[in-house]
Design a protein around this motif. Structure first.
Motif, PDB file in Angstrom:
ATOM      1  N   ASP A 219       0.820  -1.199   0.000  1.00  0.00           N
ATOM      2  CA  ASP A 219       0.000   0.000   0.000  1.00  0.00           C
ATOM      3  C   ASP A 219       0.856   1.252   0.000  1.00  0.00           C
ATOM      4  O   ASP A 219       2.063   1.203   0.255  1.00  0.00           O
ATOM      5  CB  ASP A 219      -1.000   0.003   1.156  1.00  0.00           C
ATOM      6  CG  ASP A 219      -0.354   0.280   2.512  1.00  0.00           C
ATOM      7  OD1 ASP A 219       0.886   0.426   2.578  1.00  0.00           O
ATOM      8  OD2 ASP A 219      -1.083   0.371   3.510  1.00  0.00           O
ATOM      9  N   TYR A 229      -4.597  10.269  -2.079  1.00  0.00           N
ATOM     10  CA  TYR A 229      -5.238   9.008  -2.431  1.00  0.00           C
ATOM     11  C   TYR A 229      -4.488   7.850  -1.789  1.00  0.00           C
ATOM     12  O   TYR A 229      -3.281   7.919  -1.561  1.00  0.00           O
ATOM     13  CB  TYR A 229      -5.260   8.813  -3.960  1.00  0.00           C
ATOM     14  CG  TYR A 229      -6.095   9.829  -4.680  1.00  0.00           C
ATOM     15  CD1 TYR A 229      -7.436   9.589  -4.934  1.00  0.00           C
ATOM     16  CD2 TYR A 229      -5.541  11.035  -5.098  1.00  0.00           C
ATOM     17  CE1 TYR A 229      -8.209  10.521  -5.594  1.00  0.00           C
ATOM     18  CE2 TYR A 229      -6.313  11.982  -5.759  1.00  0.00           C
ATOM     19  CZ  TYR A 229      -7.648  11.718  -5.999  1.00  0.00           C
ATOM     20  OH  TYR A 229      -8.414  12.655  -6.648  1.00  0.00           O
ATOM     21  N   LYS A 230      -5.250   6.789  -1.511  1.00  0.00           N
ATOM     22  CA  LYS A 230      -4.669   5.546  -1.028  1.00  0.00           C
ATOM     23  C   LYS A 230      -4.607   4.561  -2.179  1.00  0.00           C
ATOM     24  O   LYS A 230      -5.481   4.556  -3.050  1.00  0.00           O
ATOM     25  CB  LYS A 230      -5.520   4.933   0.093  1.00  0.00           C
ATOM     26  CG  LYS A 230      -5.461   5.663   1.414  1.00  0.00           C
ATOM     27  CD  LYS A 230      -6.303   4.927   2.442  1.00  0.00           C
ATOM     28  CE  LYS A 230      -6.219   5.585   3.812  1.00  0.00           C
ATOM     29  NZ  LYS A 230      -7.048   4.853   4.800  1.00  0.00           N
ATOM     30  N   VAL A 231      -3.613   3.713  -2.163  1.00  0.00           N
ATOM     31  CA  VAL A 231      -3.533   2.659  -3.171  1.00  0.00           C
ATOM     32  C   VAL A 231      -3.190   1.354  -2.473  1.00  0.00           C
ATOM     33  O   VAL A 231      -2.352   1.316  -1.573  1.00  0.00           O
ATOM     34  CB  VAL A 231      -2.486   3.000  -4.260  1.00  0.00           C
ATOM     35  CG1 VAL A 231      -1.116   3.235  -3.656  1.00  0.00           C
ATOM     36  CG2 VAL A 231      -2.412   1.886  -5.302  1.00  0.00           C
ATOM     37  N   ARG A 232      -3.883   0.305  -2.824  1.00  0.00           N
ATOM     38  CA  ARG A 232      -3.591  -1.039  -2.303  1.00  0.00           C
ATOM     39  C   ARG A 232      -3.369  -1.960  -3.484  1.00  0.00           C
ATOM     40  O   ARG A 232      -4.178  -1.988  -4.418  1.00  0.00           O
ATOM     41  CB  ARG A 232      -4.722  -1.575  -1.435  1.00  0.00           C
ATOM     42  CG  ARG A 232      -4.543  -3.057  -1.083  1.00  0.00           C
ATOM     43  CD  ARG A 232      -5.634  -3.581  -0.190  1.00  0.00           C
ATOM     44  NE  ARG A 232      -5.473  -3.104   1.176  1.00  0.00           N
ATOM     45  CZ  ARG A 232      -6.019  -3.720   2.232  1.00  0.00           C
ATOM     46  NH1 ARG A 232      -6.738  -4.802   2.069  1.00  0.00           N
ATOM     47  NH2 ARG A 232      -5.840  -3.247   3.438  1.00  0.00           N
ATOM     48  N   VAL A 233      -2.303  -2.723  -3.439  1.00  0.00           N
ATOM     49  CA  VAL A 233      -1.963  -3.651  -4.509  1.00  0.00           C
ATOM     50  C   VAL A 233      -1.988  -5.064  -3.949  1.00  0.00           C
ATOM     51  O   VAL A 233      -1.290  -5.368  -2.975  1.00  0.00           O
ATOM     52  CB  VAL A 233      -0.577  -3.343  -5.107  1.00  0.00           C
ATOM     53  CG1 VAL A 233      -0.238  -4.349  -6.193  1.00  0.00           C
ATOM     54  CG2 VAL A 233      -0.534  -1.926  -5.661  1.00  0.00           C
ATOM     55  N   THR A 250      -5.154  -3.754  -8.435  1.00  0.00           N
ATOM     56  CA  THR A 250      -4.884  -2.528  -7.710  1.00  0.00           C
ATOM     57  C   THR A 250      -6.193  -1.832  -7.365  1.00  0.00           C
ATOM     58  O   THR A 250      -7.114  -1.793  -8.170  1.00  0.00           O
ATOM     59  CB  THR A 250      -4.017  -1.575  -8.566  1.00  0.00           C
ATOM     60  OG1 THR A 250      -2.834  -2.252  -8.959  1.00  0.00           O
ATOM     61  CG2 THR A 250      -3.642  -0.332  -7.792  1.00  0.00           C
ATOM     62  N   HIS A 251      -6.266  -1.294  -6.160  1.00  0.00           N
ATOM     63  CA  HIS A 251      -7.424  -0.507  -5.740  1.00  0.00           C
ATOM     64  C   HIS A 251      -6.925   0.872  -5.331  1.00  0.00           C
ATOM     65  O   HIS A 251      -6.040   0.987  -4.492  1.00  0.00           O
ATOM     66  CB  HIS A 251      -8.141  -1.174  -4.564  1.00  0.00           C
ATOM     67  CG  HIS A 251      -8.695  -2.522  -4.895  1.00  0.00           C
ATOM     68  ND1 HIS A 251      -9.988  -2.715  -5.323  1.00  0.00           N
ATOM     69  CD2 HIS A 251      -8.126  -3.753  -4.898  1.00  0.00           C
ATOM     70  CE1 HIS A 251     -10.194  -4.006  -5.558  1.00  0.00           C
ATOM     71  NE2 HIS A 251      -9.078  -4.647  -5.312  1.00  0.00           N
ATOM     72  N   ILE A 252      -7.479   1.902  -5.944  1.00  0.00           N
ATOM     73  CA  ILE A 252      -7.118   3.275  -5.594  1.00  0.00           C
ATOM     74  C   ILE A 252      -8.379   3.991  -5.136  1.00  0.00           C
ATOM     75  O   ILE A 252      -9.420   3.910  -5.777  1.00  0.00           O
ATOM     76  CB  ILE A 252      -6.506   4.024  -6.794  1.00  0.00           C
ATOM     77  CG1 ILE A 252      -5.201   3.337  -7.234  1.00  0.00           C
ATOM     78  CG2 ILE A 252      -6.228   5.481  -6.445  1.00  0.00           C
ATOM     79  CD1 ILE A 252      -4.544   3.980  -8.432  1.00  0.00           C
ATOM     80  N   SER A 253      -8.302   4.681  -4.025  1.00  0.00           N
ATOM     81  CA  SER A 253      -9.451   5.418  -3.519  1.00  0.00           C
ATOM     82  C   SER A 253      -8.991   6.730  -2.923  1.00  0.00           C
ATOM     83  O   SER A 253      -7.825   6.895  -2.571  1.00  0.00           O
ATOM     84  CB  SER A 253     -10.201   4.599  -2.466  1.00  0.00           C
ATOM     85  OG  SER A 253      -9.384   4.388  -1.335  1.00  0.00           O
ATOM     86  N   LEU A 280      -3.062   3.289 -15.462  1.00  0.00           N
ATOM     87  CA  LEU A 280      -2.273   2.455 -14.570  1.00  0.00           C
ATOM     88  C   LEU A 280      -1.261   1.678 -15.415  1.00  0.00           C
ATOM     89  O   LEU A 280      -1.604   0.715 -16.087  1.00  0.00           O
ATOM     90  CB  LEU A 280      -3.185   1.489 -13.802  1.00  0.00           C
ATOM     91  CG  LEU A 280      -2.520   0.521 -12.843  1.00  0.00           C
ATOM     92  CD1 LEU A 280      -1.829   1.291 -11.717  1.00  0.00           C
ATOM     93  CD2 LEU A 280      -3.551  -0.419 -12.246  1.00  0.00           C
TER      94      LEU A 280
END
Length: 446
Positions: A219, A229-233, A250-253, A280
């Motif tokens: 993350d 923004y946050k990013v989780r991979v 990948t989730h970006i919020s 991306l």
């Protein structure tokens, strides 16, 4: 929308507060975190080690055993084997370049592989020993023993007995292109399940398989256009090829406001960060950073999420008549598209709410609604339309015609039913949430 995949290069991490130039890539530094990965973790299959050196400390009471390994940098290991003469030049050159990044290969030898002893003792119990200190000696490591008898395990499954899988933390060395670093991998392993794989050649090999579950994710936080923004991979296995493949999700919020990205993003996807288009591009070779590319804002992006534009599509009425999306949006009209199916219980359950929404929309001058049944039997669809008194326009999208390029289901990439879209007069998707669209209609009625 999915753009063609870009060539992936190594990028140095940048500060989260820096602003990217228009049309230029920028990267986000990522940190490994302990925690349950996507869908309960990612499975890793151990493989029998090919290392030529002897291993000490193997218990004498083992009837059968095998030394297996988890390699955290297969590219480095291949290079070390090639340099030591254990891998021919021809064999080394035959390794796909996607599994090798020369910038991340060191001339020195370091500890990137953890060996695991899996066997059965004379008592019939499964023995698992991780060589955590990587000294090729299992006598100074924790000895783990499990009762994996078929009858006991089957009984546990029949009783729906829930048990926690054992956890293990493994430290290994990682070369970042400049220096050696110590990293930690958080794993769980399943000694109970007997794995049935096509690649398993015999019963002994099948019994000695050990399923490892990667219990971690990556993350990071980055700043873009004045917002954070946050990013989780969620990645797969600890190897170079992991991060080059299109399977990384990948989730970006927004840091303070979640975005509607339920499906996750894949390399090559385009997303909108508060109306600003970004592609991306992928991850660095070993997951140190995420590479994004800002796109010109005037570019028209096609997709299925709010902020993207819906491609023109053809609605085939249950009577056989047809009309295009562009025709529905003429004269500054909005369009609500409701997707359903006779086979979908959630669709049937939501029918009263859809009926109520349709009644409200019928009182608005420049808002229309059309329902699309994704089904195989048009006669069954007609029967449902009559039974539930669906008096607004009803279209039929034949699920047997998967090659229909103008299909509404295909153009909007609908995968879950029911689904709903609010399309603006310019063709832009404004919302895809039923509650949000209902609220929008209520506000229009005020």
């Amino acid at each position: 929308m999915k753009f063609s995949l870009l060539s992936l290069i190594m990028l140095l991490p940048v500060l989260a507060s820096s602003q990217p130039s228009m049309g230029r890539p920028f990267s986000v530094y990522l940190n490994p975190q302990k925690g349950e990965a996507e869908r309960g973790g990612i499975s890793i299959m151990l493989r029998t080690t090919q290392d030529p050196y002897p291993f000490n400390g193997i218990p004498l009471d083992l009837n059968l055993h095998r030394v297996q390994e988890i390699c955290f940098n297969q590219a480095q290991k291949d290079y070390e084997n090639y340099r030591a003469g254990r891998l021919s030049e021809q064999a080394y050159r035959a390794i796909p370049m996607s599994n090798r990044d020369t910038a991340m290969i060191a001339d020195m030898t370091y500890r990137h592989t953890v060996h695991v002893l899996v066997g059965f003792n004379t008592a019939g119990k499964k023995v698992v020993i991780f060589d955590k200190n990587q000294n090729r000696d299992f006598s100074d490591d924790v000895f783990l023993e499990f009762d994996t008898a078929h009858t006991n395990f089957n009984l546990m499954m029949e009783e729906n007995h829930r048990f926690e899988l054992p956890e293990i933390e493994l430290n290994y060395e990682h070369f970042d292109g400049q220096q050696i670093q110590i990293r930690t991998a958080w794993l769980r392993f399943d000694p109970y399940r007997i794995i049935r794989l096509r690649r398993v050649k015999d019963e002994i090999e099948r019994l000695l398989e050990l399923r490892i579950i990667q219990d971690e994710y990556l993350d990071g936080i980055f700043s873009f256009k004045g917002k954070e923004y946050k990013v989780r991979v969620c990645h797969r296995v600890p190897s170079a090829s992991t991060y080059l493949g299109p399977t990384v999700r990948t989730h970006i919020s927004s840091k303070y406001r979640p975005m509607n990205l339920t499906q996750g993003l894949l390399r090559g996807d385009t997303l909108l960060l508060d109306e600003h288009p970004v592609i991306l591009a992928g991850l660095s070779m070993y997951g140190d950073s995420l590479r994004l590319i800002e796109l010109p804002e005037q570019i028209k992006l096609w997709g299925r999420e709010p902020g993207f534009f819906a491609r023109d599509m053809v609605f085939i009425d249950v009577t056989g008549a047809s009309r295009r999306l562009s025709d529905c949006l003429k004269n500054d009209h909005y369009l609500v598209i409701d997707f359903w199916g006779t086979w979908s219980q959630p669709s049937i359950k939501r029918m009263p709410e859809v009926q109520d929404l349709s009644d409200k929309i019928s009182r608005l001058k420049k808002v229309d609604m059309i329902s699309v049944a994704y089904d195989q039997d048009i006669n069954k669809v007609r029967s449902y339309i009559e039974r539930y008194n669906r008096s607004w326009p009803q279209a039929f999208d034949d699920s047997n015609l998967s090659n229909n390029a103008s299909s509404p289901v295909r153009q909007l990439q609908v995968k879950d039913f029911p689904a709903i879209f609010l399309i603006g007069p310019d063709g832009k998707i404004l919302a895809t949430d039923f509650a949000e669209i209902s609220k929008w209609v209520d506000e229009k009625l005020e």
